[in-house]
Scaffold this active site. Structure first.
Site, mmCIF file in Angstrom:
data_model
loop_
_atom_site.group_PDB
_atom_site.id
_atom_site.type_symbol
_atom_site.label_atom_id
_atom_site.label_comp_id
_atom_site.label_asym_id
_atom_site.label_seq_id
_atom_site.Cartn_x
_atom_site.Cartn_y
_atom_site.Cartn_z
ATOM 1 N N LYS A 63 -4.064 -4.613 22.324
ATOM 2 C CA LYS A 63 -5.370 -3.944 22.446
ATOM 3 C C LYS A 63 -5.271 -2.427 22.267
ATOM 4 O O LYS A 63 -6.244 -1.774 21.898
ATOM 5 C CB LYS A 63 -5.988 -4.215 23.826
ATOM 6 C CG LYS A 63 -6.398 -5.650 24.027
ATOM 7 C CD LYS A 63 -6.637 -5.950 25.493
ATOM 8 C CE LYS A 63 -5.335 -6.023 26.219
ATOM 9 N NZ LYS A 63 -5.062 -7.196 27.015
ATOM 10 N N LYS B 116 -11.531 -3.826 25.592
ATOM 11 C CA LYS B 116 -12.135 -4.855 24.735
ATOM 12 C C LYS B 116 -13.563 -4.475 24.347
ATOM 13 O O LYS B 116 -13.999 -4.722 23.216
ATOM 14 C CB LYS B 116 -12.085 -6.206 25.452
ATOM 15 C CG LYS B 116 -10.640 -6.703 25.622
ATOM 16 C CD LYS B 116 -10.521 -7.816 26.638
ATOM 17 C CE LYS B 116 -9.078 -8.218 26.878
ATOM 18 N NZ LYS B 116 -8.887 -9.073 28.042
ATOM 19 N N GLU C 135 -2.188 -8.278 34.111
ATOM 20 C CA GLU C 135 -1.319 -7.363 33.371
ATOM 21 C C GLU C 135 -0.152 -6.970 34.279
ATOM 22 O O GLU C 135 -0.211 -7.147 35.506
ATOM 23 C CB GLU C 135 -2.088 -6.099 32.983
ATOM 24 C CG GLU C 135 -3.287 -6.330 32.085
ATOM 25 C CD GLU C 135 -2.919 -6.785 30.678
ATOM 26 O OE1 GLU C 135 -2.035 -6.182 30.058
ATOM 27 O OE2 GLU C 135 -3.520 -7.767 30.203
ATOM 28 N N GLY D 255 0.296 -15.625 35.975
ATOM 29 C CA GLY D 255 0.551 -14.887 34.728
ATOM 30 C C GLY D 255 -0.698 -14.386 34.035
ATOM 31 O O GLY D 255 -0.651 -14.002 32.873
ATOM 32 N N VAL E 33 -9.298 -9.586 21.550
ATOM 33 C CA VAL E 33 -10.409 -9.892 22.469
ATOM 34 C C VAL E 33 -10.496 -11.417 22.592
ATOM 35 O O VAL E 33 -10.578 -12.124 21.594
ATOM 36 C CB VAL E 33 -11.748 -9.329 21.935
ATOM 37 C CG1 VAL E 33 -12.901 -9.703 22.861
ATOM 38 C CG2 VAL E 33 -11.685 -7.815 21.777
ATOM 39 N N GLY F 111 -3.049 -16.133 27.954
ATOM 40 C CA GLY F 111 -2.142 -17.281 28.018
ATOM 41 C C GLY F 111 -1.139 -17.272 26.881
ATOM 42 O O GLY F 111 -1.426 -16.765 25.797
HETATM 43 N N1 HSE Z 1 -4.822 -9.504 31.917
HETATM 44 C C1 HSE Z 1 -5.721 -9.937 30.900
HETATM 45 C C2 HSE Z 1 -6.759 -10.846 31.543
HETATM 46 C C3 HSE Z 1 -4.954 -10.637 29.815
HETATM 47 O O1 HSE Z 1 -6.647 -11.156 32.726
HETATM 48 O O2 HSE Z 1 -7.724 -11.211 30.878
HETATM 49 C C4 HSE Z 1 -5.657 -10.735 28.486
HETATM 50 O O3 HSE Z 1 -6.051 -9.502 27.968
#
Ligand code: HSE
Length: 365
Positions: free
Chosen positions: A128, A228, A213, A210, A155, A325
């Site tokens: 991004k 985004k 970030e 997971g 995005v 993911g």
């Molecule tokens: N940490 C981001 C989320 C990952 O939770 O959407 C994807 O950008």
């Protein structure tokens, strides 16, 4: 046969390699797409360049065992090159850029992308940072070098929103794009409302799964959603939004009491990002909004993302799907590579369009 250079080798990169390996036969028979991995360079994990090809299952097992990339055995392998040297020295024609994201500076990923495009290599990225900060500049470099830059995964990961806009919704004027652009915060809000979990426990769980970030501040304070929103505003609406120019508020101040109070009034908190055309300008924000339960975005639970496109001809069109993911984001790279494969005669040496050129992504004069 395409030759792939991969820059960055974390979760998304490994997800992509898994897909490339597992679907190789299907890609060959259905899309006439054949590719081999010829180089991988990761600032932290090391690098390898092997023009005859790197065996993907063995390479993934090597990474799984926690071994440095440079210790992988492949015929004719050259190791120790940094990402930019790898891009310049490898004969690869496609660069998959999945290195770490810096939303503020866009670096070092932007330098990797420029090096690749300047060398005339096509690029697919899920990062991004570069499009949030330098989209126009990168597109110019791509055009000047007859290279294609693709970014479907930046995005909503593998949920195809740029392809939706460029193809299926083409011809519409998109007046507003609004939605849930961060999986972590949506997961936290859902867990707080449905399971009575505390904010802290829900965040911890999101990290364990997971979604978050490396520094979850980017999620909970709205920076990830903001990046985004900026990408959407600048790419889809031709705006000039920056990380500093758009109002941003995260979810860290929302209490369980706030969520309960909203629920008793038939409302639900969602972290909403929006870009909207207003009197010839583009207005944007990221903030928690109490939505009526009848709004399609209110029904989007867990780590899912969703966007509503308000258009002049099709009305409101909402798409929901994963926004993060390993496999989902790895798949976004596959979408881009297949598109590049299809379009790569788009910009011929004389600057004219080839037979496969598609709207929005061909950079011919
Ligand atoms: N940490 C981001 C989320 C990952 O939770 O959407 C994807 O950008």
């Amino acid at each position: 046969m395409h030759k792939i250079i991969m820059i960055g080798c974390g979760v998304v990169g490994q997800g992509f390699l898994q897909i490339l390996n597992d679907t190789a036969e299907h890609l060959r028979t259905k899309y006439d797409f054949e590719a081999k991995l010829v180089a991988v360079s990761d600032k932290m994990k090391g690098s390898i360049m092997a023009e005859e090809g790197i065996d993907i299952p063995t390479f993934l097992a090597h990474l799984e065992a926690g071994k440095p990339i440079g210790e992988f055995q492949a015929p004719g392998a050259i190791t120790g090159l940094g990402p930019i040297e790898t891009i310049k020295q490898s004969s690869g024609d496609m660069v998959v850029e999945v290195s770490f994201t810096d939303l503020k500076t866009g670096e070092p990923a932007t330098s990797y992308l420029k090096a690749a495009l300047k060398a005339g290599k096509h690029v697919a990225t899920t990062n991004k940072g570069p499009p949030a900060n330098f989209f126009g500049e990168l597109q110019d470099v791509a055009c000047q070098n007859n290279a294609i830059l693709k970014y479907e995964g930046v995005v909503m990961s593998g949920t195809p929103i740029f392809n939706l806009l460029d193809n299926c919704l083409a011809g519409n004027d998109v007046q507003e794009i609004k939605g849930i652009l961060n999986g972590t915060t949506n997961f936290i809000l859902t867990k707080m409302e449905n399971d009575g979990m505390s904010y802290t426990d829900a965040l911890k769980l999101a990290q364990e799964l997971g979604y978050a970030e490396a520094d979850p501040t980017a999620d909970v304070e709205g920076f990830d959603a903001l990046a985004k929103v900026i990408i959407l505003g600048n790419i889809v609406m031709g705006a000039n939004l920056t990380m500093d120019s758009v109002p941003r508020e995260g979810i860290s101040n929302i209490s369980s009491q706030d969520i309960k109070g909203a629920a008793t009034n038939g409302l639900r908190y969602k972290l909403i990002g929006s870009v909207k055309k207003v009197n010839g300008k583009v207005e944007a924000y990221v903030k928690p909004v109490k939505l009526p339960l009848s709004d399609p975005l209110a029904g989007v639970a867990g780590a899912m993302n969703a966007l509503t496109f308000s258009t002049d001809l099709s009305g409101d069109v909402t798409i929901q799907g994963p926004g993060a993911g390993k496999i989902e984001t790895g798949f976004a790279i596959l979408i881009d590579l297949l598109a590049i494969h299809k379009e790569s005669d788009c910009c011929k040496d004389d600057g004219t369009q080839g037979s496969n050129s598609q709207n929005g992504s061909c950079c011919c004069n």
